[in-house]
Design an enzyme around this catalytic site. Structure first.
Site, PDB file in Angstrom:
ATOM      1  N   GLU A 194      -2.457 -10.409   3.012  1.00 28.99           N
ATOM      2  CA  GLU A 194      -1.137 -10.236   3.608  1.00 28.99           C
ATOM      3  C   GLU A 194      -1.262 -10.026   5.114  1.00 28.99           C
ATOM      4  O   GLU A 194      -0.465 -10.523   5.888  1.00 28.99           O
ATOM      5  CB  GLU A 194      -0.536  -9.007   2.938  1.00 28.99           C
ATOM      6  CG  GLU A 194       0.911  -8.760   3.152  1.00 28.99           C
ATOM      7  CD  GLU A 194       1.261  -7.389   2.570  1.00 28.99           C
ATOM      8  OE1 GLU A 194       2.270  -6.862   2.959  1.00 28.99           O
ATOM      9  OE2 GLU A 194       0.478  -6.867   1.733  1.00 28.99           O
TER      10      GLU A 194
ATOM     11  N   GLN B  20       5.451  -6.239  -7.326  1.00 32.06           N
ATOM     12  CA  GLN B  20       4.257  -5.481  -6.959  1.00 32.06           C
ATOM     13  C   GLN B  20       4.491  -3.989  -7.173  1.00 32.06           C
ATOM     14  O   GLN B  20       5.318  -3.389  -6.483  1.00 32.06           O
ATOM     15  CB  GLN B  20       3.934  -5.740  -5.479  1.00 32.06           C
ATOM     16  CG  GLN B  20       2.682  -5.050  -4.998  1.00 32.06           C
ATOM     17  CD  GLN B  20       2.623  -4.995  -3.474  1.00 32.06           C
ATOM     18  OE1 GLN B  20       3.605  -4.651  -2.825  1.00 32.06           O
ATOM     19  NE2 GLN B  20       1.482  -5.320  -2.909  1.00 32.06           N
ATOM     20  N   GLY B  21       3.796  -3.401  -8.130  1.00 34.55           N
ATOM     21  CA  GLY B  21       3.963  -1.983  -8.411  1.00 34.55           C
ATOM     22  C   GLY B  21       2.796  -1.174  -7.868  1.00 34.55           C
ATOM     23  O   GLY B  21       1.870  -0.827  -8.608  1.00 34.55           O
TER      24      GLY B  21
HETATM   25  C1  LIG Z   1      12.310  -2.850   1.646  1.00 32.82           C
HETATM   26  C2  LIG Z   1      11.059  -2.307   1.039  1.00 32.82           C
HETATM   27  C3  LIG Z   1      10.412  -3.019   0.051  1.00 32.82           C
HETATM   28  C4  LIG Z   1       9.266  -2.523  -0.548  1.00 32.82           C
HETATM   29  N1  LIG Z   1       8.684  -3.234  -1.562  1.00 32.82           N
HETATM   30  C5  LIG Z   1       7.611  -2.712  -2.224  1.00 32.82           C
HETATM   31  C6  LIG Z   1       7.052  -3.375  -3.354  1.00 32.82           C
HETATM   32  O1  LIG Z   1       7.513  -4.449  -3.748  1.00 32.82           O
HETATM   33  N2  LIG Z   1       6.015  -2.803  -3.992  1.00 32.82           N
HETATM   34  C7  LIG Z   1       5.482  -1.612  -3.581  1.00 32.82           C
HETATM   35  O2  LIG Z   1       4.526  -1.155  -4.181  1.00 32.82           O
HETATM   36  N3  LIG Z   1       5.991  -0.943  -2.516  1.00 32.82           N
HETATM   37  C8  LIG Z   1       7.052  -1.470  -1.832  1.00 32.82           C
HETATM   38  N4  LIG Z   1       7.605  -0.780  -0.759  1.00 32.82           N
HETATM   39  C9  LIG Z   1       7.072   0.556  -0.431  1.00 32.82           C
HETATM   40  C10 LIG Z   1       6.400   0.654   0.897  1.00 32.82           C
HETATM   41  O3  LIG Z   1       5.141   0.088   0.892  1.00 32.82           O
HETATM   42  C11 LIG Z   1       6.405   2.145   1.296  1.00 32.82           C
HETATM   43  O4  LIG Z   1       7.729   2.482   1.577  1.00 32.82           O
HETATM   44  C12 LIG Z   1       5.542   2.454   2.477  1.00 32.82           C
HETATM   45  O5  LIG Z   1       4.205   2.343   2.157  1.00 32.82           O
HETATM   46  C13 LIG Z   1       5.804   3.867   3.035  1.00 32.82           C
HETATM   47  O6  LIG Z   1       5.735   4.839   2.046  1.00 32.82           O
HETATM   48  P1  LIG Z   1       6.909   5.910   1.833  1.00 32.82           P
HETATM   49  O7  LIG Z   1       8.173   5.156   1.713  1.00 32.82           O
HETATM   50  O8  LIG Z   1       6.526   6.782   0.726  1.00 32.82           O
HETATM   51  O9  LIG Z   1       6.975   6.708   3.175  1.00 32.82           O
HETATM   52  P2  LIG Z   1       6.023   7.922   3.589  1.00 32.82           P
HETATM   53  O10 LIG Z   1       4.618   7.542   3.384  1.00 32.82           O
HETATM   54  O11 LIG Z   1       6.523   9.161   2.966  1.00 32.82           O
HETATM   55  O12 LIG Z   1       6.298   7.972   5.146  1.00 32.82           O
HETATM   56  C14 LIG Z   1       7.347   8.721   5.736  1.00 32.82           C
HETATM   57  C15 LIG Z   1       7.064   8.780   7.219  1.00 32.82           C
HETATM   58  O13 LIG Z   1       5.839   9.475   7.426  1.00 32.82           O
HETATM   59  C16 LIG Z   1       4.985   8.697   8.230  1.00 32.82           C
HETATM   60  N5  LIG Z   1       3.596   8.947   7.881  1.00 32.82           N
HETATM   61  C17 LIG Z   1       3.036   9.039   6.658  1.00 32.82           C
HETATM   62  N6  LIG Z   1       1.719   9.223   6.761  1.00 32.82           N
HETATM   63  C18 LIG Z   1       1.429   9.253   8.072  1.00 32.82           C
HETATM   64  C19 LIG Z   1       0.229   9.407   8.831  1.00 32.82           C
HETATM   65  N7  LIG Z   1      -0.952   9.579   8.238  1.00 32.82           N
HETATM   66  N8  LIG Z   1       0.307   9.388  10.186  1.00 32.82           N
HETATM   67  C20 LIG Z   1       1.497   9.210  10.789  1.00 32.82           C
HETATM   68  N9  LIG Z   1       2.669   9.056  10.128  1.00 32.82           N
HETATM   69  C21 LIG Z   1       2.617   9.085   8.788  1.00 32.82           C
HETATM   70  C22 LIG Z   1       5.389   7.279   7.965  1.00 32.82           C
HETATM   71  O14 LIG Z   1       5.010   6.425   9.033  1.00 32.82           O
HETATM   72  C23 LIG Z   1       6.891   7.407   7.843  1.00 32.82           C
HETATM   73  O15 LIG Z   1       7.483   7.405   9.109  1.00 32.82           O
HETATM   74  C24 LIG Z   1       8.746  -1.279  -0.139  1.00 32.82           C
HETATM   75  C25 LIG Z   1       9.399  -0.563   0.865  1.00 32.82           C
HETATM   76  C26 LIG Z   1      10.538  -1.052   1.451  1.00 32.82           C
HETATM   77  C27 LIG Z   1      11.213  -0.249   2.526  1.00 32.82           C
END
Ligand SMILES: Cc1cc2nc3c(=O)[nH]c(=O)nc-3n(C[C@H](O)[C@H](O)[C@H](O)COP(=O)(O)OP(=O)(O)OC[C@H]3O[C@@H](n4cnc5c(N)ncnc54)[C@H](O)[C@@H]3O)c2cc1C
Lengths: 301, 383
Positions: free
Chosen positions: B243, B125-126
Site C-alpha cells: 500500500e 480488511q479487519g
Molecule cells: C475512513 C476510514 C476507513 C478505515 N478503514 C479501515 C479498514 O477497512 N480496515 C481497518 O482495519 N481499519 C480501517 N480504518 C482504521 C484506521 O486504520 C485507524 O483509524 C487508524 O489506524 C487510527 O487508529 P484510531 O482510529 O484508533 O486512532 P488512534 O490510534 O486512537 O489515534 C488518535 C490520535 O492519536 C494519535 N496518536 C496515536 N498514537 C500516536 C503516537 N505514537 N504518536 C503520536 N500520535 C499518536 C493519532 O495520530 C491520532 O491523532 C479506517 C479508518 C477510517 C477513518
C-alpha cells in the site's frame, strides 16, 4: 487598563455555562428541541442586549462565548442585535446578506419562529420583516435550518453603523466559544484515549496539536475582549479591533474544528462522536458577518 | 535523467486511451449502496474481460502484470477518462489479493484470486480494533484452535465495506497470552459465517461506508490461515508495504486532475480575480506538479532497484495533506453554497468531510511523521 473579567462578569459566565450544560448540552446540538427557544427567552438571553438593559459589550461577549461554546442557536445572534437596533420587535433569523448576489435567492438561517431577518450589508446592518412559518431545512450544520428566499425581500438598512459591529462582535464570540469547545474536547480525549499503553496525549505530536489549539483560542479571546472594550470606550479604531477578533475567532474555530477530528482518529470521523458538530458550526459561522479585508488593512471603504 | 516516455510507452498510452474511451460507462456510480456494489462489480468484470483487471498483479494469477511505468500510464489515462472509482473492489484488488499473491498457498490463490479479479467477491480488511488503531499490535480479537477450525471471538472496527463484503482479511491472536506482534495470524474469514454481526457506522458526511464487526465464536477452517499460524504480523506488513509502495499513484493522478478543475471553476466564476484565491491556486498547482515529480522519481527507483525508496512515506504524507488542501480550496470556491449540504448526499462537502480519512486511515499523519523522522532521518525511536 484591565482586560480581566470582573467578579460580576465571572459570575455571569459561570451561571451561563451552568445553564447551558444543563439545558443545552453540546452533545445534543445536532437538532435542538422546539421548546429551547422559549427557555432561552425565559432566561433572558434574547433580551439582554435590549436598550435599557445597559449591559456592556464586554459582558455580552463573555456570555455569547459561553453560548457559542454550547453551539446555541444562531438566531440568538440576530435576535440580540435586533433587540437593540431593529425597529421591529421579536425574534430575528440571520440573513446572509454579505455575499448575496442581487436577483439571486437569499439564505436565511434559523427562521423558526422569527418575525424578522437581520444581516450585514457592507457597513450597515439591515432588517426585513418575515412572514410566519417559513419552514427551513437543516443543512451542513444539522442544528441550523436554512430557508432560501427567492426573490430576496427588500431590506431596510439600519443607519447606525454600530449595529453591524454588534453582530460581528457577537459572531466572533460564538466562533471563539466553538473553538474553545473543540480544544477542550481534544484535550479531554487525549487524556483518556490510550494507545501504546499510554494516553495519546503523552505523545508530543498530539500535545503540540492541542497546544496550538489553545494558542489560537487565547489570541482570539484576548482580541475579543479588547474589541468589546473598544466598543464600550467608543474608540475610533473599534471597527478594526472587532474585525480582527472576528478574523481570529473564525480561524480558531475552523482550525480547531479540524484538529479536533484529527486528535480523535477514526472515531472523530463518525456521526455519533461530537467533533463534527464543532467543525460544521465553525464553517457555518465563517459566513456570518465575516471580517472585511479593507477594515483589517485600515483602508477607508 | 529524462522525462520522456519511450515509443512503446506512447503506444501503450494510446492503447489505454482507446479502450477507456470506448468502455468507460457514461453513468455515474449510483448513490444507493446496493446499486453501487452492482455497478462496481459490473465495471470490474468489464475490466477483467478486456484484460485490464489487476494491472499490477502478475500474469500467472490472471493479472495484467504491467510494469510500474505502464501502471502510471494506465492510471493517468484512467483518471483522464473519468473512469469509475474502484469502489468496493478496493480491498480485494489492492490489499487482499496482493497479500495472497505474496503469502498464500496455491489452493488459496487458485480459489480466491480469480474471484477477486472478476469482481465476484468483495473483500474487506479487519485489522483495526477499538483498542488497536495506531497501535495495531494491540490486537485482542482471539481465535482458539478446535480440531481443524479456528473459533474467533472479539470485535473489529472501522472496517470499510464490511456490510457488503463476502470475505475479510482478518488478523487475530491465535496464541493465548502472546504479546504485541507475536502470536497473530492472518486468516481468510467468510463474512457470511454464522456468528458475525455487522453494525454499520455512519460517517460525519452521513454516508455509511464502514462498520464495527462482532465475532461470536465464528468458525474458520484452519486451512484459511495465510502464511502460517503465528506469522500474521509479517503477512499484514507485506500488505501495508504494498500500500505504501505504489498505492499513492492513483491519488497523485486524481489530484493533478482536481487542480485543473479547480482552476477552470475559478476562472469561470471570476474567483480567480481574488488575489488570495489566485495565490493559493498557484501554490497548489506547484505542489501538484512536485507530487508528480516525486512519484516519477520514486517509480524510477523501483524500476532501478526493485523496491520503492524510503521516500515513499514522504509521498504518502504529502499526498494526503495536499488532498486536504485541495478539498479546502474546493470549499472556498463553493462559498456559501456549502451550507445547503444535505446529510448523506455525495457532493463536494461530503468529499471534504470524508477527506479527513487521508490523515487518519491506514496510519495517521502523526505516525507517518514518526516513520519519516525515524526511518529516513535516523532520529531516535520514540516507541
Ligand atoms: C475512513 C476510514 C476507513 C478505515 N478503514 C479501515 C479498514 O477497512 N480496515 C481497518 O482495519 N481499519 C480501517 N480504518 C482504521 C484506521 O486504520 C485507524 O483509524 C487508524 O489506524 C487510527 O487508529 P484510531 O482510529 O484508533 O486512532 P488512534 O490510534 O486512537 O489515534 C488518535 C490520535 O492519536 C494519535 N496518536 C496515536 N498514537 C500516536 C503516537 N505514537 N504518536 C503520536 N500520535 C499518536 C493519532 O495520530 C491520532 O491523532 C479506517 C479508518 C477510517 C477513518
Amino acid at each position: 487598563m484591565d482586560l480581566t473579567p470582573s467578579t460580576e462578569q465571572d459570575m455571569l459566565v459561570a451561571a451561563t455555562a451552568d445553564w447551558c450544560r444543563e439545558n443545552m448540552p453540546l452533545e445534543q446540538a445536532r437538532a435542538r428541541p422546539p421548546h429551547l427557544w422559549g427557555e432561552l427567552e425565559a432566561m433572558g438571553w434574547t433580551g439582554m442586549t435590549a436598550p435599557g438593559m445597559d449591559l456592556d459589550h464586554a459582558s455580552e461577549a463573555l456570555v455569547f462565548a459561553e453560548l457559542g461554546r454550547h453551539l446555541a442557536p444562531v438566531a440568538l445572534l440576530a435576535t440580540a442585535v435586533a433587540a437593540r437596533w431593529s425597529p421591529h420587535a421579536g425574534p430575528a433569523a440571520l440573513a446572509l446578506l454579505d455575499n448575496h448576489v442581487p436577483g439571486g435567492s437569499l439564505r436565511v438561517l434559523d427562521p423558526h419562529g422569527a418575525v424578522q431577518a437581520l444581516g450585514v450589508l457592507g457597513h450597515l446592518a439591515a432588517v426585513t420583516p418575515l412572514p410566519a412559518d417559513l419552514g427551513g431545512e437543516p443543512g451542513l450544520d444539522l442544528s441550523v435550518p436554512i430557508v432560501h428566499l427567492d426573490p430576496a425581500p427588500p431590506f431596510e438598512a439600519l443607519p447606525d453603523p454600530r449595529a453591524a459591529l454588534h453582530l460581528q462582535l457577537l459572531a466572533a464570540a460564538y466562533a471563539l466559544g466553538c473553538a474553545d469547545a473543540a480544544r477542550d474536547m481534544a484535550a479531554g480525549y487525549a487524556q483518556v484515549r490510550e494507545q501504546f499503553d499510554r494516553p495519546i496525549g503523552w505523545f508530543q505530536a498530539l500535545k503540540h496539536i492541542c497546544a496550538d489549539m489553545a494558542v489560537r483560542c487565547a489570541a482570539a479571546r484576548s482580541q475579543l475582549y479588547y474589541a468589546a472594550c473598544a466598543v464600550d470606550a467608543d474608540t475610533p479604531d473599534a471597527a478594526f479591533h472587532i474585525a480582527a477578533a472576528r478574523q481570529l475567532a473564525d480561524q480558531a474555530a475552523i482550525d480547531n474544528g479540524r484538529a479536533n477530528v484529527q486528535v480523535h482518529g477514526g472515531i472523530g470521523m463518525t456521526d455519533e462522536a461530537y467533533p463534527h458538530l464543532c467543525l460544521k458550526r465553525a464553517h457555518l459561522l465563517s459566513f456570518v458577518a465575516p471580517a472585511r479585508r479593507q477594515t483589517l488593512l485600515g483602508e477607508a471603504a | 535523467m529524462d522525462i520522456l516516455f519511450s515509443t512503446e510507452e506512447h503506444r501503450f498510452r494510446e492503447q489505454c486511451r482507446d479502450w477507456l474511451h470506448a468502455n468507460v460507462p457514461a453513468e455515474r456510480r449510483p448513490m444507493d449502496a446496493a446499486e453501487a456494489i452492482e455497478f462496481d462489480k459490473a465495471w470490474q468484470r468489464r475490466l477483467f474481460d478486456a484484460g485490464w483487471a489487476g494491472i499490477n498483479w502478475p500474469v500467472e494469477y490472471g493479472g495484467r502484470g504491467l510494469s510500474i511505468v505502464q501502471q502510471v500510464i494506465w492510471l493517468e489515462e484512467y483518471a483522464r477518462a473519468h473512469a469509475p472509482w474502484i469502489g468496493a473492489n478496493f480491498v480485494g484488488i489492492n490489499h487482499g489479493g496482493p497479500t495472497l499473491i505474496l503469502n498464500a498457498s496455491e489452493a488459496q490463490k487458485e480459489y480466491h484470486l480469480p474471484r477477486i479479479l472478476r469482481g465476484e467477491a468483495i473483500w474487506c480488511q479487519g485489522f483495526s480494533e477499538p483498542g488497536a488503531g495506531s497501535d495495531l499490535a494491540g490486537i485482542r480479537t482471539r481465535a482458539r484452535i478446535e480440531g481443524d477450525e479456528l473459533v474467533v471471538s472479539g470485535t473489529k472496527i472501522w472496517t470499510s465495506f464490511a456490510h457488503v463484503a463476502d470475505w475479510q482479511e482478518l488478523v487475530v491472536r491465535t496464541e493465548e497470552g502472546s504479546q504485541r506482534h507475536k502470536g497473530l495470524s492472518w486468516v481468510i474469514c467468510s463474512m457470511h459465517a454464522p456468528g458475525i454481526e455487522v453494525r454499520p457506522i455512519r460517517k460525519m458526511s452521513g454516508q455509511v461506508e464502514f462498520a464495527q464487526v462482532f465475532y461470536d465464536d465464528v468458525r474458520v477452517p484452519l486451512a484459511n490461515v495465510v502464511g502460517g499460524l503465528g506469522n500474521g504480523w509479517k503477512v499484514a506488513m507485506s500488505t501495508l508495504s504494498f500500500e505504501r509502495g505504489t498505492g499513492f499513484i492513483a491519488d497523485q493522478v486524481k489530484q493533478s486532475q482536481e487542480i485543473e478543475e479547480l482552476l477552470e471553476r475559478a476562472r469561470a466564476t471570476g474567483a480567480i480575480r481574488d488575489d488570495r484565491i489566485a495565490d493559493q491556486l498557484a501554490q497548489l498547482r506547484a505542489e501538484v506538479a512536485a507530487l508528480r515529480a516525486m512519484t516519477y522519481r520514486n517509480i524510477s527507483e523501483v524500476v532501478r532497484t526493485g523496491q520503492p525508496g524510503p521516500e515513499a512515506s514522504v509521498i504518502r504524507l504529502f499526498t494526503s495533506e495536499l488532498g486536504q488542501r485541495l478539498e479546502r480550496m474546493t470549499l472556498l470556491l463553493a462559498g456559501e453554497a456549502i451550507l445547503d449540504f444535505r446529510y448523506g448526499e455525495d457532493d463536494l462537502v461530503a468529499d471534504y468531510l470524508r477527506g479527513f480519512a487521508a490523515t487518519i486511515a491506514g496510519g495517521t499523519a502523526q505516525i507517518q511523521r514518526d516513520i519519516i523522522a525515524e526511518r529516513l532521518l535516523g532520529l531516535p525511536k520514540s516507541r
